[in-house]
Structures are given as C-alpha cells and as structure tokens.
Design a protein around this motif. Structure first.
Motif, PDB file in Angstrom:
ATOM      1  N   PHE A  11      35.701   7.016 -80.788  1.00 56.61           N
ATOM      2  CA  PHE A  11      34.713   8.087 -80.686  1.00 56.61           C
ATOM      3  C   PHE A  11      34.458   8.832 -81.994  1.00 56.61           C
ATOM      4  O   PHE A  11      33.862   9.893 -81.989  1.00 56.61           O
ATOM      5  N   PHE A  12      34.892   8.300 -83.153  1.00 58.87           N
ATOM      6  CA  PHE A  12      34.645   9.008 -84.407  1.00 58.87           C
ATOM      7  C   PHE A  12      33.165   9.238 -84.622  1.00 58.87           C
ATOM      8  O   PHE A  12      32.751  10.293 -85.078  1.00 58.87           O
ATOM      9  N   TRP A  13      32.325   8.256 -84.299  1.00 61.64           N
ATOM     10  CA  TRP A  13      30.885   8.368 -84.532  1.00 61.64           C
ATOM     11  C   TRP A  13      30.166   8.974 -83.328  1.00 61.64           C
ATOM     12  O   TRP A  13      28.955   8.949 -83.255  1.00 61.64           O
ATOM     13  N   ASN A  14      30.893   9.524 -82.373  1.00 64.05           N
ATOM     14  CA  ASN A  14      30.294  10.144 -81.191  1.00 64.05           C
ATOM     15  C   ASN A  14      30.587  11.640 -81.236  1.00 64.05           C
ATOM     16  O   ASN A  14      31.691  12.070 -80.964  1.00 64.05           O
ATOM     17  N   TYR A  15      29.596  12.430 -81.576  1.00 66.92           N
ATOM     18  CA  TYR A  15      29.766  13.871 -81.693  1.00 66.92           C
ATOM     19  C   TYR A  15      29.231  14.541 -80.441  1.00 66.92           C
ATOM     20  O   TYR A  15      28.079  14.330 -80.081  1.00 66.92           O
ATOM     21  N   GLY A  16      30.037  15.398 -79.810  1.00 70.53           N
ATOM     22  CA  GLY A  16      29.568  16.170 -78.670  1.00 70.53           C
ATOM     23  C   GLY A  16      28.879  15.302 -77.635  1.00 70.53           C
ATOM     24  O   GLY A  16      29.380  14.281 -77.220  1.00 70.53           O
ATOM     25  N   ILE A  17      27.698  15.728 -77.241  1.00 73.59           N
ATOM     26  CA  ILE A  17      26.938  15.040 -76.196  1.00 73.59           C
ATOM     27  C   ILE A  17      26.167  13.857 -76.766  1.00 73.59           C
ATOM     28  O   ILE A  17      26.078  12.813 -76.156  1.00 73.59           O
ATOM     29  N   MET A  18      25.583  14.033 -77.941  1.00 73.18           N
ATOM     30  CA  MET A  18      24.716  13.007 -78.513  1.00 73.18           C
ATOM     31  C   MET A  18      25.494  12.061 -79.414  1.00 73.18           C
ATOM     32  O   MET A  18      26.273  12.492 -80.248  1.00 73.18           O
ATOM     33  N   GLU A  21      23.972   6.984 -82.872  1.00 69.99           N
ATOM     34  CA  GLU A  21      22.833   6.065 -82.770  1.00 69.99           C
ATOM     35  C   GLU A  21      21.645   6.712 -82.058  1.00 69.99           C
ATOM     36  O   GLU A  21      20.494   6.458 -82.407  1.00 69.99           O
ATOM     37  N   THR A  22      21.921   7.595 -81.085  1.00 69.59           N
ATOM     38  CA  THR A  22      20.846   8.317 -80.419  1.00 69.59           C
ATOM     39  C   THR A  22      20.201   9.304 -81.385  1.00 69.59           C
ATOM     40  O   THR A  22      18.978   9.429 -81.429  1.00 69.59           O
ATOM     41  N   ALA A  23      21.020  10.002 -82.156  1.00 74.08           N
ATOM     42  CA  ALA A  23      20.485  10.939 -83.141  1.00 74.08           C
ATOM     43  C   ALA A  23      19.597  10.217 -84.143  1.00 74.08           C
ATOM     44  O   ALA A  23      18.525  10.712 -84.522  1.00 74.08           O
ATOM     45  N   LEU A  24      20.009   9.038 -84.572  1.00 70.60           N
ATOM     46  CA  LEU A  24      19.201   8.260 -85.508  1.00 70.60           C
ATOM     47  C   LEU A  24      17.869   7.846 -84.889  1.00 70.60           C
ATOM     48  O   LEU A  24      16.821   7.883 -85.546  1.00 70.60           O
ATOM     49  N   LEU A  95      15.804  19.763 -73.695  1.00 68.13           N
ATOM     50  CA  LEU A  95      17.214  19.375 -73.628  1.00 68.13           C
ATOM     51  C   LEU A  95      17.540  18.400 -74.758  1.00 68.13           C
ATOM     52  O   LEU A  95      18.528  18.578 -75.476  1.00 68.13           O
ATOM     53  N   GLN A  96      16.694  17.386 -74.950  1.00 67.22           N
ATOM     54  CA  GLN A  96      16.936  16.414 -76.018  1.00 67.22           C
ATOM     55  C   GLN A  96      16.848  17.090 -77.394  1.00 67.22           C
ATOM     56  O   GLN A  96      17.647  16.816 -78.281  1.00 67.22           O
ATOM     57  N   MET A  97      15.876  17.990 -77.550  1.00 67.35           N
ATOM     58  CA  MET A  97      15.739  18.709 -78.818  1.00 67.35           C
ATOM     59  C   MET A  97      16.991  19.542 -79.104  1.00 67.35           C
ATOM     60  O   MET A  97      17.518  19.526 -80.217  1.00 67.35           O
ATOM     61  N   ASN A  98      17.483  20.250 -78.090  1.00 70.34           N
ATOM     62  CA  ASN A  98      18.669  21.078 -78.276  1.00 70.34           C
ATOM     63  C   ASN A  98      19.923  20.243 -78.528  1.00 70.34           C
ATOM     64  O   ASN A  98      20.799  20.646 -79.286  1.00 70.34           O
ATOM     65  N   GLU A  99      20.005  19.062 -77.910  1.00 65.14           N
ATOM     66  CA  GLU A  99      21.145  18.180 -78.175  1.00 65.14           C
ATOM     67  C   GLU A  99      21.124  17.704 -79.623  1.00 65.14           C
ATOM     68  O   GLU A  99      22.166  17.624 -80.276  1.00 65.14           O
ATOM     69  N   LEU A 100      19.930  17.405 -80.140  1.00 61.08           N
ATOM     70  CA  LEU A 100      19.823  17.003 -81.539  1.00 61.08           C
ATOM     71  C   LEU A 100      20.225  18.154 -82.453  1.00 61.08           C
ATOM     72  O   LEU A 100      20.981  17.960 -83.405  1.00 61.08           O
TER      73      LEU A 100
END
Length: 130
Positions: A11-18, A21-24, A95-100
């Motif tokens: 999970f090193f590349w998995n921050y919080g909820i997002m 790869e989703t952020a990218l 929601l998606q904007m706030n997750e980013l």
C-alpha cells in the motif's frame, strides 16, 4: 519493469481513499484546457449542474468536441449526468474532487498544525448567500 524496494511495501502507493493510479487518471482528465474549463464551470454551477447545451454555449465548443471531453471527465468520475426528458444535465462530482484534493494535500507540511489545507468543497444551494 523492475520493481524498486519501495514497491515491496504494501500500500505504499495507496494514499488515503484515492489510489495513485486514480489520481493520475483524474489529473490527466483535467490536463486539457477545455476539460478543465468545463469542470470548473460545473463546480461553479453547484449541485444542480447545467444542461449539456448550456455548458456548450458557455464554453463555445462544437457539440461533438464537448461530448468527447465529457466522456473523458465521466471516465475519471469527475462528472455525473442525468437525463431529464430531452435534456442531459451534467453535474460536478464533488466527492471525487474532494478525494483528489485530499490526496494532493495528505501529510501537508509534515502534519504541522500551523499548516492546515483548505476544507473540502461543499456545494451551496442555488441562491445561497456567501
């Protein structure tokens, strides 16, 4: 591609909820001037959003071009749409904007209390005063 030692940490590349790869994907969807303008206009419109026709007039884009841009924003879950009779209403996905935003500001200033990032966006209802 060879893995680095950091890739072995779960999970090193998995921050919080997002996930990274989703952020990218989301950042990639916003990386075009017209898509960014469309998304910003929908955020400004608030929770009621706007019809595709209204958005097209505001952005002064050909219908096919706007459709292609909206498809990319939909794929990144930045916008939602709903058919209302003959009209398609498009809304920003807050929601998606706030997750980013949370992803980008996670661990901001190494957790120092004096550095607090902005609070998440909560859309106001139409006609609400500031």
């Amino acid at each position: 591609m060879a893995k680095s030692p950091i890739d072995l940490i779960p999970f090193f590349w998995n921050y919080g909820i997002m996930k990274t790869e989703t952020a990218l994907e989301v950042l990639g969807a916003l990386s075009h001037e017209s898509r960014l303008a469309a998304f910003r206009r929908l955020v400004q419109a608030g929770p009621e959003g706007m019809s595709v026709g209204e958005l097209r007039e505001h952005l002064d884009l050909p219908p096919a071009t706007l459709t292609a841009h909206l498809n990319i924003l939909r794929a990144a879950a930045l916008v939602n749409d709903q058919r209302e009779g003959r009209v398609i209403r498009v809304r920003a996905n807050y929601l998606q904007m706030n997750e980013l935003l949370g992803y980008l500001t996670e661990n901001c200033c190494e957790g120092k209390v004096s550095c607090v990032p902005a609070t998440p966006c909560v859309p106001r209802k139409t006609g609400a005063s500031r």
